[in-house]
Design a protein around this motif. Structure first.
Motif, PDB file in Angstrom:
ATOM      1  N   HIS A  69       0.814  -1.204   0.061  1.00 18.87           N
ATOM      2  CA  HIS A  69      -0.112   0.014  -0.012  1.00 18.87           C
ATOM      3  C   HIS A  69       0.945   1.156   0.148  1.00 18.87           C
ATOM      4  O   HIS A  69       1.974   1.329   0.572  1.00 18.87           O
ATOM      5  N   VAL A  70       0.315   2.351  -0.723  1.00 16.41           N
ATOM      6  CA  VAL A  70       0.594   3.423  -0.478  1.00 16.41           C
ATOM      7  C   VAL A  70      -0.163   4.391  -0.011  1.00 16.41           C
ATOM      8  O   VAL A  70      -1.149   4.529  -0.894  1.00 16.41           O
ATOM      9  N   ALA A  71      -0.344   5.309   0.833  1.00 15.60           N
ATOM     10  CA  ALA A  71      -1.326   6.262   1.534  1.00 15.60           C
ATOM     11  C   ALA A  71      -0.720   7.504   2.039  1.00 15.60           C
ATOM     12  O   ALA A  71       0.124   7.628   2.657  1.00 15.60           O
ATOM     13  N   TRP A  72      -1.573   8.325   1.646  1.00 14.30           N
ATOM     14  CA  TRP A  72      -1.366   9.867   2.583  1.00 14.30           C
ATOM     15  C   TRP A  72      -2.325   9.768   3.715  1.00 14.30           C
ATOM     16  O   TRP A  72      -3.445   9.255   3.657  1.00 14.30           O
ATOM     17  N   LYS A  73      -1.838   9.986   4.757  1.00 11.35           N
ATOM     18  CA  LYS A  73      -2.425  10.111   6.315  1.00 11.35           C
ATOM     19  C   LYS A  73      -2.230  11.347   6.931  1.00 11.35           C
ATOM     20  O   LYS A  73      -1.228  12.099   6.758  1.00 11.35           O
ATOM     21  N   ASN A  74      -3.441  11.729   7.319  1.00 10.26           N
ATOM     22  CA  ASN A  74      -3.544  12.925   8.250  1.00 10.26           C
ATOM     23  C   ASN A  74      -3.070  12.738   9.398  1.00 10.26           C
ATOM     24  O   ASN A  74      -2.708  11.496   9.850  1.00 10.26           O
ATOM     25  N   ASN A  75      -2.984  13.716  10.497  1.00 12.59           N
ATOM     26  CA  ASN A  75      -2.548  13.641  11.611  1.00 12.59           C
ATOM     27  C   ASN A  75      -3.227  12.526  12.699  1.00 12.59           C
ATOM     28  O   ASN A  75      -2.489  11.820  13.244  1.00 12.59           O
ATOM     29  N   GLU A  76      -4.546  12.412  12.504  1.00 12.08           N
ATOM     30  CA  GLU A  76      -5.302  11.697  13.104  1.00 12.08           C
ATOM     31  C   GLU A  76      -4.864  10.275  12.804  1.00 12.08           C
ATOM     32  O   GLU A  76      -4.815   9.377  13.661  1.00 12.08           O
ATOM     33  N   GLU A  77      -4.901   9.888  11.559  1.00 12.08           N
ATOM     34  CA  GLU A  77      -4.734   8.488  11.070  1.00 12.08           C
ATOM     35  C   GLU A  77      -3.157   8.156  11.341  1.00 12.08           C
ATOM     36  O   GLU A  77      -3.169   7.112  11.734  1.00 12.08           O
ATOM     37  N   ILE A  78      -2.342   9.107  11.229  1.00 16.10           N
ATOM     38  CA  ILE A  78      -0.860   8.508  11.569  1.00 16.10           C
ATOM     39  C   ILE A  78      -0.775   8.263  13.186  1.00 16.10           C
ATOM     40  O   ILE A  78      -0.310   7.223  13.559  1.00 16.10           O
ATOM     41  N   GLN A  79      -1.578   8.940  14.045  1.00 15.01           N
ATOM     42  CA  GLN A  79      -1.736   8.877  15.446  1.00 15.01           C
ATOM     43  C   GLN A  79      -2.232   7.185  15.663  1.00 15.01           C
ATOM     44  O   GLN A  79      -2.052   6.443  16.446  1.00 15.01           O
ATOM     45  N   GLU A  80      -3.503   7.200  14.766  1.00 11.21           N
ATOM     46  CA  GLU A  80      -4.509   5.922  15.135  1.00 11.21           C
ATOM     47  C   GLU A  80      -3.863   4.711  14.366  1.00 11.21           C
ATOM     48  O   GLU A  80      -4.256   3.571  14.939  1.00 11.21           O
ATOM     49  N   ASP A  81      -3.323   4.982  13.249  1.00  5.06           N
ATOM     50  CA  ASP A  81      -3.180   3.687  12.385  1.00  5.06           C
ATOM     51  C   ASP A  81      -1.511   3.569  12.041  1.00  5.06           C
ATOM     52  O   ASP A  81      -1.248   2.352  12.226  1.00  5.06           O
ATOM     53  N   VAL A  82      -0.854   4.673  11.992  1.00  5.49           N
ATOM     54  CA  VAL A  82       0.461   4.463  11.561  1.00  5.49           C
ATOM     55  C   VAL A  82       1.441   4.033  12.834  1.00  5.49           C
ATOM     56  O   VAL A  82       2.255   2.999  12.947  1.00  5.49           O
ATOM     57  N   LEU A  83       1.343   5.029  13.617  1.00  4.15           N
ATOM     58  CA  LEU A  83       2.323   4.880  14.833  1.00  4.15           C
ATOM     59  C   LEU A  83       2.352   3.630  15.627  1.00  4.15           C
ATOM     60  O   LEU A  83       3.272   3.089  15.995  1.00  4.15           O
ATOM     61  N   PRO A  84       1.134   2.818  15.792  1.00  2.00           N
ATOM     62  CA  PRO A  84       0.974   1.652  16.301  1.00  2.00           C
ATOM     63  C   PRO A  84       1.586   0.518  15.685  1.00  2.00           C
ATOM     64  O   PRO A  84       1.967  -0.519  16.227  1.00  2.00           O
ATOM     65  N   SER A  85       1.786   0.636  14.554  1.00  2.00           N
ATOM     66  CA  SER A  85       2.361  -0.198  13.396  1.00  2.00           C
ATOM     67  C   SER A  85       3.412   0.209  12.400  1.00  2.00           C
ATOM     68  O   SER A  85       3.382   0.258  11.493  1.00  2.00           O
ATOM     69  N   THR A  86       4.368   0.736  13.343  1.00  2.00           N
ATOM     70  CA  THR A  86       5.693   1.119  12.694  1.00  2.00           C
ATOM     71  C   THR A  86       6.831   0.908  13.413  1.00  2.00           C
ATOM     72  O   THR A  86       6.746   0.550  14.601  1.00  2.00           O
ATOM     73  N   PHE A  87       8.168   1.494  13.006  1.00  2.00           N
ATOM     74  CA  PHE A  87       9.480   1.132  13.537  1.00  2.00           C
ATOM     75  C   PHE A  87       9.646   2.391  14.424  1.00  2.00           C
ATOM     76  O   PHE A  87       9.139   3.394  14.017  1.00  2.00           O
ATOM     77  N   LYS A  88      10.509   2.002  15.369  1.00  2.00           N
ATOM     78  CA  LYS A  88      10.860   3.124  16.471  1.00  2.00           C
ATOM     79  C   LYS A  88      11.915   4.248  15.635  1.00  2.00           C
ATOM     80  O   LYS A  88      11.614   5.267  15.908  1.00  2.00           O
ATOM     81  N   ASN A  89      12.674   3.794  14.806  1.00  2.00           N
ATOM     82  CA  ASN A  89      13.478   4.858  14.036  1.00  2.00           C
ATOM     83  C   ASN A  89      12.518   5.969  13.279  1.00  2.00           C
ATOM     84  O   ASN A  89      12.792   6.881  13.079  1.00  2.00           O
ATOM     85  N   ILE A  90      11.357   5.166  12.706  1.00  2.00           N
ATOM     86  CA  ILE A  90      10.480   5.970  11.941  1.00  2.00           C
ATOM     87  C   ILE A  90       9.902   6.880  12.969  1.00  2.00           C
ATOM     88  O   ILE A  90       9.409   8.066  12.610  1.00  2.00           O
ATOM     89  N   LYS A  91       9.179   6.484  14.078  1.00  2.00           N
ATOM     90  CA  LYS A  91       8.761   7.418  15.314  1.00  2.00           C
ATOM     91  C   LYS A  91       9.718   8.481  15.363  1.00  2.00           C
ATOM     92  O   LYS A  91       9.413   9.673  15.642  1.00  2.00           O
ATOM     93  N   LEU A  92      10.908   7.952  15.452  1.00  2.00           N
ATOM     94  CA  LEU A  92      11.959   9.103  16.011  1.00  2.00           C
ATOM     95  C   LEU A  92      12.191  10.166  15.074  1.00  2.00           C
ATOM     96  O   LEU A  92      12.094  11.321  15.066  1.00  2.00           O
ATOM     97  N   ILE A  93      12.213   9.665  13.739  1.00  2.00           N
ATOM     98  CA  ILE A  93      12.448  10.805  12.655  1.00  2.00           C
ATOM     99  C   ILE A  93      11.235  11.655  12.329  1.00  2.00           C
ATOM    100  O   ILE A  93      11.183  12.833  12.060  1.00  2.00           O
TER     101      ILE A  93
END
Length: 202
Positions: free
Chosen positions: A169-193
């Motif tokens: 998948h490739v998707a544009w995410k707004n801030n709410e979607e990033i908090q609810e969807d992306v951050l729980p399912s990504t890598f810690k170095n991605i959260k850091l950057i």
């Protein structure tokens, strides 16, 4: 201070003891080997190796690995959304290895184009780099340095995942979607950057 991720656990290389459970004073390569072993083979979640000469520690650390350099993009659109890819069930940012003769900027633009199909990209500035280590199947120990650039996508092109690279998948995410969807399912170095990117934007 350097922050390196070891199997999603954080290794700090710094000048002083940190306010965490495990600190090791740097006394040469052996200290670094012990630190990596503790993070890889015990429940220790975070460890700090400290010493006066941080650049000496970093130089010794890099000599323990084969260093691979990569570059990628934190891409926003006119709506302020950020671009993410999904690979192996995890949300990630588009990035890839530097090819011979390429600059960091050229690599970052090429990889974003290849992995997402988007071409109208404007590279704005360097954000920071992230580090993580892993072991290849042949036993080689790798230190991967990824250089991240802020980019803007102009126009309304449709993003297309690079299936042959395992991107589903490739998707544009707004801030709410990033908090609810992306951050729980990504890598810690991605959260850091992402945190560095947002702190610069404030």
């Amino acid at each position: 201070m350097y922050k390196v991720f070891v199997n999603e656990k954080k290794l700090l290389l710094s000048k002083y003891p940190a306010d965490i459970e495990k600190n090791l004073r740097f006394e040469g390569f052996a200290t670094l080997e012990i630190a990596i072993d503790l993070l890889q083979n015990t429940s220790c979640p975070m460890l700090n190796v400290y010493g006066e000469n941080i650049e000496e520690i970093w130089e010794d650390f890099t000599h323990m690995f084969r260093v691979i350099e990569a570059a990628g993009g934190i891409v926003s659109n006119s709506s302020g959304e950020l671009l993410f890819i999904k690979r192996l069930g995890k949300w990630d940012l588009p990035k890839g290895k530097i090819e011979e003769g390429e600059s960091l900027e050229q690599t970052a633009l090429r990889e974003v184009e290849e992995e997402t199909g988007l071409k109208n990209l404007i590279l704005e500035k360097f954000v920071n780099n992230t580090f993580h280590i892993y072991t290849e199947r042949n036993g080689d120990r790798i230190l991967k340095t990824t250089y991240w650039f802020k980019m803007t996508c102009v126009g309304d092109q449709k993003a297309v995942p690079q299936i042959e690279e395992g991107i589903t998948h490739v998707a544009w995410k707004n801030n709410e979607e990033i908090q609810e969807d992306v951050l729980p399912s990504t890598f810690k170095n991605i959260k850091l950057i992402l945190n560095e990117f947002w702190s610069e934007a404030d």
